[in-house]
Motif scaffolding. Structure first.
Motif, PDB file in Angstrom:
ATOM      1  N   ARG A 209      37.256  40.023  49.785  1.00 36.69           N
ATOM      2  CA  ARG A 209      37.843  40.134  48.450  1.00 36.69           C
ATOM      3  C   ARG A 209      39.366  40.052  48.513  1.00 36.69           C
ATOM      4  NH1 ARG A 209      33.598  44.006  47.274  1.00 36.69           N
ATOM      5  NH2 ARG A 209      34.922  45.716  47.960  1.00 36.69           N
ATOM      6  N   GLY A 235      33.760  41.887  43.565  1.00 41.14           N
ATOM      7  CA  GLY A 235      34.649  40.801  43.936  1.00 41.14           C
ATOM      8  C   GLY A 235      35.977  40.912  43.212  1.00 41.14           C
ATOM      9  N   ALA A 236      36.812  39.892  43.407  1.00 43.21           N
ATOM     10  CA  ALA A 236      38.116  39.864  42.759  1.00 43.21           C
ATOM     11  C   ALA A 236      37.945  39.407  41.315  1.00 43.21           C
ATOM     12  CB  ALA A 236      39.046  38.917  43.511  1.00 43.21           C
TER      13      ALA A 236
END
Length: 329
Positions: A209, A235-236
């Motif tokens: 991430r 996640g990002a």
């Protein structure tokens, strides 16, 4: 990716592993309920691989490897410090860190000197291809096939020759939401038990991430980056906002959260429209003018002459505008 419906026993006789794989593949129920079994099915029936095959892994010649590394672009350079930090924390445990592209080609690695020969014999080395179509179920290839993080613990691997390894892979998506790479940590040490492997797996996901976020920041370096509250959970989740307050970029997590596609950025939407905060921000020319006046005042530290010059208007006009919007105080 471990599944209780498929017993996993590292001490099982490796010679029986192939029969076990074939039995699971033959069980329609297992394949329907277990992600691991589904991967074994792909390996055996879709890719036509043999779980007993023990030939060494093919490695690309130097020229081909260079082409794959060049195609990775900035992602390869951006990943370096993150890989270094990850290796510094798990290298003493005999674990190696690998970065592959979306084809499963190993582009870069960090391997303890004491484990070099072990991993080279296993075929997990720069230039080797670890896609699922080549190696069957493994931490890199299965991560690519399913576009999600996976933990493949020892005899959860498809091939007998890979069952000495534990592999933890996490996908890295580029700034446009496409699968670009896999960050993998692998170990051939028996003292890396399943609970430890799960802890390492989480570290790999966190590092992946970070690479994804760093790459997004680099790609949209001239834009304002907005971090969504859910960033880091799945996640990002980042957005790129241009000078006109239009959303011009988003990570895969952000795209999924807001239903954005590539077409969404052909005609970018205002951030207020996307996030539903127009009421709080105010819309229309009046609100826009008020915001611009306040920004200009802030940038000039309240100096009226400097503010008027920044806006390209006279001091008298500035005062009239400020009074109109109740900003004279």
């Amino acid at each position: 990716m471990s599944d209780r419906s498929i017993p996993s026993d590292p001490a099982r006789d490796p010679l029986r592993h192939a029969d076990h794989v074939r039995a699971i593949v033959a069980s329609k129920r297992a394949a329907a309920t277990s992600p691991l079994a589904a991967s074994w099915v792909r390996s055996l029936t879709t890719f036509g691989l043999d779980p007993e095959q023990t030939r060494s892994t093919d490695r690309l010649e130097n020229r081909k490897l260079r082409e794959h590394r060049e195609a990775a672009g900035d992602m390869l350079n951006i990943s370096q410090p993150v890989m270094d930090r990850l290796f510094s924390s798990i290298g003493l445990a005999g674990c190696s860190v690998f970065l592959t592209d979306s084809d499963g080609v190993v582009l870069d690695q960090r391997t303890p000197a004491s484990e070099d020969k072990v991993f080279e014999r296993a075929g997990l080395w720069a230039g080797a291809v670890w896609s699922e179509s080549v190696q069957g179920t493994n931490g890199i290839g299965t991560c690519i096939s399913e576009a999600r993080s996976v933990l493949i613990y020892r005899d959860e691997h498809f091939r007998v020759g890979n069952t000495q390894m534990s592999c933890m892979g996490a996908p890295i998506f580029d700034a446009y939401g496409r699968l670009a790479a896999v960050l993998d940590v692998s170990s051939c040490r028996e003292d890396v038990n399943r609970p430890l492997a799960k802890l390492i797996h989480q570290s790999v996901c966190d590092a992946a991430r970070q690479i994804e976020a760093d790459n997004f920041h680099s790609t949209f370096a001239s834009k304002r980056i907005l971090r969504h509250p859910s960033d880091g959970q799945k996640g990002a989740v980042l957005f790129a906002i241009d000078q006109d307050d239009l959303v011009v970029g988003a990570t895969r997590g952000a795209r999924q959260a807001y239903g954005l596609t590539d077409e969404s950025f052909q005609a970018p939407r205002p951030a207020g429209d996307l996030f539903g905060d127009n009421e709080a921000r105010g819309v229309g020319l009046e609100s826009a003018e008020r915001r611009e006046l306040r920004r200009a005042l802030a940038r000039s530290n309240g100096n009226m002459t400097a503010t008027a010059k920044r806006l390209g208007i006279s001091r008298a006009t500035l005062y009239r505008r400020l009074e109109k919007h109740g900003l004279t105080d």
